[in-house]
Design an enzyme around this catalytic site. Structure first.
Site, PDB file in Angstrom:
ATOM      1  N   ARG A 253       0.818  -1.216   0.000  1.00 35.83           N
ATOM      2  CA  ARG A 253       0.000   0.000   0.000  1.00 35.83           C
ATOM      3  C   ARG A 253       0.856   1.273   0.000  1.00 35.83           C
ATOM      4  O   ARG A 253       0.348   2.375  -0.231  1.00 35.83           O
ATOM      5  CB  ARG A 253      -0.968   0.013   1.170  1.00 35.83           C
ATOM      6  CG  ARG A 253      -0.282  -0.035   2.529  1.00 35.83           C
ATOM      7  CD  ARG A 253      -1.207   0.401   3.642  1.00 35.83           C
ATOM      8  NE  ARG A 253      -2.346  -0.516   3.721  1.00 35.83           N
ATOM      9  CZ  ARG A 253      -3.603  -0.102   3.869  1.00 35.83           C
ATOM     10  NH1 ARG A 253      -3.877   1.180   3.958  1.00 35.83           N
ATOM     11  NH2 ARG A 253      -4.584  -0.966   3.965  1.00 35.83           N
TER      12      ARG A 253
ATOM     13  N   LYS B 228      11.689 -27.301   5.729  1.00 33.63           N
ATOM     14  CA  LYS B 228      13.042 -27.440   6.293  1.00 33.63           C
ATOM     15  C   LYS B 228      13.665 -28.750   5.846  1.00 33.63           C
ATOM     16  O   LYS B 228      12.995 -29.774   5.779  1.00 33.63           O
ATOM     17  CB  LYS B 228      12.985 -27.373   7.826  1.00 33.63           C
ATOM     18  CG  LYS B 228      12.649 -25.973   8.343  1.00 33.63           C
ATOM     19  CD  LYS B 228      12.764 -25.893   9.841  1.00 33.63           C
ATOM     20  CE  LYS B 228      12.220 -24.574  10.371  1.00 33.63           C
ATOM     21  NZ  LYS B 228      13.190 -23.504  10.445  1.00 33.63           N
TER      22      LYS B 228
ATOM     23  N   HIS C  43       3.296 -25.765  13.422  1.00 40.56           N
ATOM     24  CA  HIS C  43       4.595 -26.423  13.273  1.00 40.56           C
ATOM     25  C   HIS C  43       4.714 -27.720  14.085  1.00 40.56           C
ATOM     26  O   HIS C  43       5.116 -28.754  13.561  1.00 40.56           O
ATOM     27  CB  HIS C  43       5.735 -25.487  13.686  1.00 40.56           C
ATOM     28  CG  HIS C  43       5.693 -24.143  13.014  1.00 40.56           C
ATOM     29  ND1 HIS C  43       5.307 -23.989  11.694  1.00 40.56           N
ATOM     30  CD2 HIS C  43       5.975 -22.900  13.458  1.00 40.56           C
ATOM     31  CE1 HIS C  43       5.383 -22.704  11.385  1.00 40.56           C
ATOM     32  NE2 HIS C  43       5.771 -22.032  12.428  1.00 40.56           N
TER      33      HIS C  43
HETATM   34  C1  BG6 Z   1       6.773 -18.606  12.970  1.00 41.21           C
HETATM   35  C2  BG6 Z   1       6.217 -18.021  14.243  1.00 41.21           C
HETATM   36  O1  BG6 Z   1       5.791 -19.343  12.312  1.00 41.21           O
HETATM   37  O2  BG6 Z   1       7.879 -19.455  13.275  1.00 41.21           O
HETATM   38  C3  BG6 Z   1       7.316 -17.263  14.986  1.00 41.21           C
HETATM   39  O3  BG6 Z   1       5.157 -17.138  13.934  1.00 41.21           O
HETATM   40  C4  BG6 Z   1       8.519 -18.140  15.207  1.00 41.21           C
HETATM   41  O4  BG6 Z   1       6.829 -16.782  16.239  1.00 41.21           O
HETATM   42  C5  BG6 Z   1       8.963 -18.794  13.889  1.00 41.21           C
HETATM   43  O5  BG6 Z   1       9.561 -17.316  15.717  1.00 41.21           O
HETATM   44  C6  BG6 Z   1      10.050 -19.816  14.137  1.00 41.21           C
HETATM   45  O6  BG6 Z   1      10.554 -20.263  12.916  1.00 41.21           O
HETATM   46  P1  BG6 Z   1      12.030 -20.825  12.779  1.00 41.21           P
HETATM   47  O7  BG6 Z   1      12.134 -21.275  11.369  1.00 41.21           O
HETATM   48  O8  BG6 Z   1      12.951 -19.694  13.109  1.00 41.21           O
HETATM   49  O9  BG6 Z   1      12.141 -21.944  13.776  1.00 41.21           O
END
Ligand code: BG6
Length: 489
Positions: free
Chosen positions: A49, A179, A237
């Site tokens: 935006r 990953k 996750h």
């Molecule tokens: C994100 C979360 O999905 O994953 C974050 O919103 C978190 O809060 C992040 O820090 C962690 O990802 P990674 O790849 O750094 O383990």
């Protein structure tokens, strides 16, 4: 250069000046370009935006790229080639009229990837806008998490997107699925018959999944406080990791075969009743403490914090999967901010041998463990029992690792960031690494009952000092079962 062939496409990046795009998406696209994985005709349209000269926004993107890509990976030729692909358009995603300008800018495209790096509340409006451009038939949409904050709101978002796009053109991101080591889980489990025969309640005593972060809230207090660690990390996750560990072998590698098996696991997760909550789930919130010798503030003292917040920054829980394979095998999940180190790992603990013949005092050390380290130091290690060497050692046992460190084994190649793989898979039209609507919904259903339980109980998070492994209650959660979190110092 690579042997993968990718077709040309146009990538419309909604929210192109936001944190995710600048920190993760542009660097991932640049790395793909550098590796020869963007077709020469691929174009990127940055949409945001912010008004003003497009050239100033393009310079900002360039500047962020140089900040977020390691210096040794900046190749000036690739950088210039990459930036020459990027164009900028100012747009208000909620204004229907702005999509006419978007259509003009895009012109005729054979393949459009619409990447929504925006809050989910505008996904519906963007999809409706894209429908006006007449390009929906050639468009794949990529949705970032969080999709909603509970089952009802996630359905609303998914339904709004589904009005314009079929499921096979919707790519819901869970970046953990991109990953390297998470990918390797599939290879480890289904390309080695050795493990599959042991992968059940007859041989495994329990499973631990830890995703610990050293960082705190990093300027995202407002967003995070609405969500909390359960919604931000467990719902997506950690449950995805649990699914990959617990699922049955799929009949093939197609997206739907894999996702069907993951959904079965989510459906089999035992609900945790309000009465069980106190014993099976621990919420925590960090207070001031010290990390790497530096004093850091508590969650309630971070910038822009509401000092009354009872949002959790840590969750540990004991989950059970009700099926033949996993009956009686607890899955201990734990995730938090401001932990002593950044560490994501899965530990599979195998049962003791059925008949014990060594010295009684050695019994506690006997156990095989498979440790899957997602980050940092990606690798897999299998701890096996061996005899200590030397004439004087008798039958003294020692636990030793059979180790596969990815950085040692594949010395020449860097480990790509999750987003590189995910964007590449969208370009290839492969949905394996993306989350289907029903997976998200079953995950929400399970998390919603925990949140509802906390609300009914008026539960407040337990304090833990920044730099510690979480509230004492999270240690009690596992010691009650006669176990401990693996490797806590
Ligand atoms: C994100 C979360 O999905 O994953 C974050 O919103 C978190 O809060 C992040 O820090 C962690 O990802 P990674 O790849 O750094 O383990």
């Amino acid at each position: 250069m690579t042997s993968i062939t990718v077709e040309p496409c146009t990538i419309a990046l909604f929210g192109a000046l936001g944190d995710l795009a600048l920190r993760k998406l542009f660097p991932a696209l640049y790395q793909l370009d550098r590796a020869g994985l963007l077709h020469a005709e691929t174009r990127i349209l940055a949409l945001a935006r912010e008004t003003g000269e497009p050239s100033s926004h393009l310079s900002a993107i360039d500047e962020h790229l140089r900040r977020h890509v390691p210096a040794r990976e900046i190749d000036e030729v690739a950088m210039q080639r990459f930036m020459a692909r990027v164009d900028y358009l100012t747009m208000d995603f909620l204004q229907a009229e702005d999509y006419a300008a978007l259509a003009d800018k895009l012109g005729r495209v054979e393949r459009l990837i619409a990447y929504f790096a925006t809050p989910a509340s505008v996904y519906g409006a963007i999809c409706a806008g894209l429908a006006q451009t007449g390009l929906t038939d050639v468009t794949r949409v990529v949705l970032e998490k969080p999709i909603g904050h509970d089952l009802a709101s996630s359905r609303k978002v998914n339904d709004a997107v589904a009005l314009h796009f079929p499921e096979n053109r919707i790519y819901r991101i869970d970046h953990y699925l991109g990953k390297e080591t998470v990918q390797n889980l599939i290879a480890l489990r289904f390309a080695n018959s050795l493990f599959e025969t042991q992968w059940n309640q007859h041989h495994i005593s329990h499973v631990e999944i830890t995703v610990a972060e050293q960082v705190g809230i990093e300027g995202r207090w407002g967003y995070f406080d609405e969500a909390g660690q359960l919604r931000d990390m467990i719902q997506n996750h950690l449950l995805q990791l649990l699914c990959l560990i617990a699922m049955d072998p799929p009949s093939d590698l197609s997206a739907d075969s894999i996702r069907d098996e993951k959904v079965k696991v989510l459906k089999a997760l035992a609900p945790i009743t309000v009465e069980q909550l106190g014993q099976q789930v621990v919420r925590g919130q960090y207070i001031a403490g010290s990390i790497l010798g530096k004093t850091v503030p508590g969650y309630l003292e971070e910038d822009n914090a509401n000092a009354q917040s009872d949002t959790e920054t840590f969750v540990a829980l004991r989950a059970e999967i009700r099926n033949w394979r996993w009956s009686g095998v607890p899955f201990y999940l734990r995730t938090g901010k401001r932990m002593p180190q950044k560490l994501s790992q899965i530990v599979i603990h195998f049962k003791e041998p059925p008949h014990y013949i060594f010295a009684p005092e050695q019994r506690p050390i006997i156990s095989n463990r498979l440790i899957i380290r997602l980050q940092p130091d990606e690798g897999i290690s299998l701890q096996v029992m061996t005899k200590d060497q030397g004439l004087d050692k008798g039958m003294q046992l020692r636990s030793r690792p059979l180790q596969l460190s990815f950085s040692d084994t594949y010395r020449s190649s860097r480990i790509p960031d999750a987003y590189e793989r995910l964007v590449l898979e969208v370009m290839k039209g492969n949905q394996n690494l993306f989350v289907r609507k029903d997976e998200i919904e079953y995950a929400w259903r399970w998390c919603d009952q925990l949140i509802a339980g906390w609300q009914r109980q008026g539960d407040s998070p337990k304090p833990y000092a920044a730099g510690s492994w979480g509230p004492v209650a999270s240690i009690a959660l596992i010691t009650r079962d006669g176990r401990s979190w693996y490797g806590d110092l």
